[in-house]
Write an enzyme that holds these catalytic residues in place. Structure first.
Site, short mmCIF file in Angstrom:
data_model
loop_
_atom_site.label_atom_id
_atom_site.label_comp_id
_atom_site.label_asym_id
_atom_site.label_seq_id
_atom_site.Cartn_x
_atom_site.Cartn_y
_atom_site.Cartn_z
N GLU A 1 0.85 -1.20 0.00
CA GLU A 1 0.00 0.00 0.00
C GLU A 1 0.87 1.24 0.00
O GLU A 1 1.84 1.31 0.75
CB GLU A 1 -0.86 0.10 1.27
CG GLU A 1 -2.16 -0.62 1.28
CD GLU A 1 -2.94 -0.31 2.57
OE1 GLU A 1 -2.86 0.84 3.06
OE2 GLU A 1 -3.62 -1.23 3.06
N GLU B 1 -8.93 10.24 4.52
CA GLU B 1 -9.15 8.79 4.49
C GLU B 1 -10.16 8.39 3.43
O GLU B 1 -10.12 7.27 2.92
CB GLU B 1 -9.61 8.30 5.86
CG GLU B 1 -8.51 8.20 6.89
CD GLU B 1 -7.45 7.18 6.51
OE1 GLU B 1 -7.80 6.03 6.20
OE2 GLU B 1 -6.26 7.55 6.49
#
Length: 468
Positions: free
Chosen positions: A269, A332
């Site tokens: 990631e 986010e």
């Protein structure tokens, strides 16, 4: 309600074969190294079958990483050739240590979908060590071992690797990079057995490095791969001009301390949000495009890092879509490369030329500040090309090919063995033929109409030896 499984067309199946070819042509050195995290914490995502179709036909992404083993997604990616990584949720780790449960999990979540869906890796949990949950941490390596045993019993162990991704929180020290070490206590009792398992099964060590979370206004250039003065590692004399390199080398150093510097490292990631709160530094679409564009070029260049020269890194960008149900700060929910209608939030060059040319004018991607990965200009001032519109009927496109080639224009490049024969699809051949006609005439807009199936673009669709 589950989305119905829609088989992919023969043209889509063929695109599987040439996916790596096109990625290499558009981005020299990429060679399938770039993947994307497909998160689903959202209530407005497109159908899974549509996502699989989009990734295969419109992008050069040929790897996806899932945070579960969603059966609808696994069905959707059948026959695409896109490499899929699935994840066992953290809460199942203690149960996975029992062989009967591991075997049943494989029977339920893997065997029904392979080999039609190319499942290449199973991740046991996500960032387990930094959960501080002793039950999860203590059972992590046994769970990985048991799952591998279940794959051996199912004769899938040579096709599917087992690993687990970590946050940089597994390091007790990371600066300078040469002093990188794993957390005391976990290093010998958890990390060493884990690394031994990865070596024995030829699986990679997976890490989630995020320069975004480690930067400030003073280190933004360092985080974004921009020109900067760099940071010197006094122990090695090596100069770091990239925060990502420093993070990766700190992980490498920690592995080396335990004697495992031979293992492959995969970036599971990394990414940058396109929107955030006012208190966050460098958060907008242009900066996100800059980070991810530079990231793709850097990890695929073969330059490696100061401690790991001449390497490329398999890398998964976070994330495919913005996810509106994720908790936490605004950022986010805004790490996505694409909106829910699958138009890009910004352009980093992962769309195929024909897909890029069909983006509606009112959804034009925000241009990246980074230079394109292809050393040949992707856009030439004043030049225009004619390509099929997205969704154009294949029978009409075939008539376009027949018409243009029937006029006596040079169609040899799209004949068997020609430089533009691959991909062997009606749409690809029509793109070449329609553009050949457009270029041979007065380049008027009407010369690219083709019964309203053509669109003019300033993005050069050439790839490899296929020159438009």
């Amino acid at each position: 309600m589950a989305e119905p499984f829609i088989p992919l067309s023969s043209s889509m199946l063929f695109l599987t074969v040439i996916s790596l070819f096109l990625a290499s042509a558009l981005f020299p050195g990429v060679e399938g190294n770039i993947g994307v995290n497909y998160g689903t914490v959202a209530n407005n995502l497109p159908p899974t079958s549509q996502v699989a179709h989009f990734l295969l036909e419109s992008t050069v992404i040929n790897r996806v990483k899932l945070y579960d083993a969603n059966p609808d997604i696994l069905k959707a990616f059948a026959h695409t050739g896109i490499a899929v990584t699935v994840t066992v949720p953290n809460d199942l780790i203690p149960r996975l240590t029992k062989l009967s449960f591991a075997q049943q999990w494989v029977e339920d979540n893997v065997r029904p979908y392979t080999p039609t869906t190319s499942i290449v890796r199973i991740l046991v949990g996500n960032e387990v060590i930094t959960t501080a949950d002793k039950s999860l941490i203590g059972n992590l390596v046994p769970a990985m071992q048991t799952l591998h045993t279940a794959l051996v019993a199912a004769s899938l162990d040579r096709r599917i690797q087992v690993s687990t991704p970590h946050s940089l929180g597994v390091l007790s020290n990371s600066s300078p990079p040469s002093t990188g070490k794993f957390l005391l206590g976990y290093d010998v009792h958890v990390m060493k057995p884990l690394l031994s398992f990865l070596r024995a099964t030829n699986s990679p060590f997976m890490i989630n490095p995020y320069p975004f979370f480690g930067c400030s206004s003073d280190t933004l250039d360092y985080a974004l791969f921009r020109p900067n003065a760099g940071v010197l590692d006094g122990n090695t004399g090596l100069l770091y001009t990239s925060m990502l390199d420093a993070q990766l080398d700190a992980v490498f150093s920690a592995m080396k301390v335990l004697g495992f510097d031979d293992l492959e490292i995969v970036i599971a990631e990394t990414g940058w949000p396109s929107m955030g709160d006012s208190t966050q530094v460098g958060v907008d679409a242009n900066v996100a495009a800059e980070y991810n564009g530079n990231l793709m070029r850097h990890v695929s260049s073969g330059a490696g890092t100061p401690l790991m020269p001449n390497r490329t890194f398999e890398t998964y960008i976070f994330a495919l879509f913005n996810e509106d149900l994720k908790p936490g700060p605004t950022s986010e929910r805004n790490f996505g490369l694409f909106r829910q209608d699958m138009t890009p939030v910004y352009d980093i060059g992962i769309l195929r030329p024909t897909a890029r040319s069909s983006i509606p004018n009112n959804q034009t991607p925000i241009p990246s500040k980074t230079p394109p990965l292809n050393p040949k200009p992707r856009s030439s001032k004043g030049k225009r090309w004619c390509l099929p519109k997205t969704g154009a009927d294949e029978s009409t496109l075939q008539r376009n090919v027949d018409y243009v080639c029937g006029l006596g224009l040079d169609c040899e490049p799209i004949q068997q063995g020609g430089d533009c024969f691959l991909p062997n699809t009606v749409r690809a051949h029509a793109a070449f033929a329609m553009n050949a006609y457009y270029q041979s005439t007065g380049k008027n807009e009407s010369d690219c109409d083709f019964d309203q199936t053509g669109a003019i673009t300033d993005v050069d669709p050439s790839y490899g030896k296929c020159q438009y």
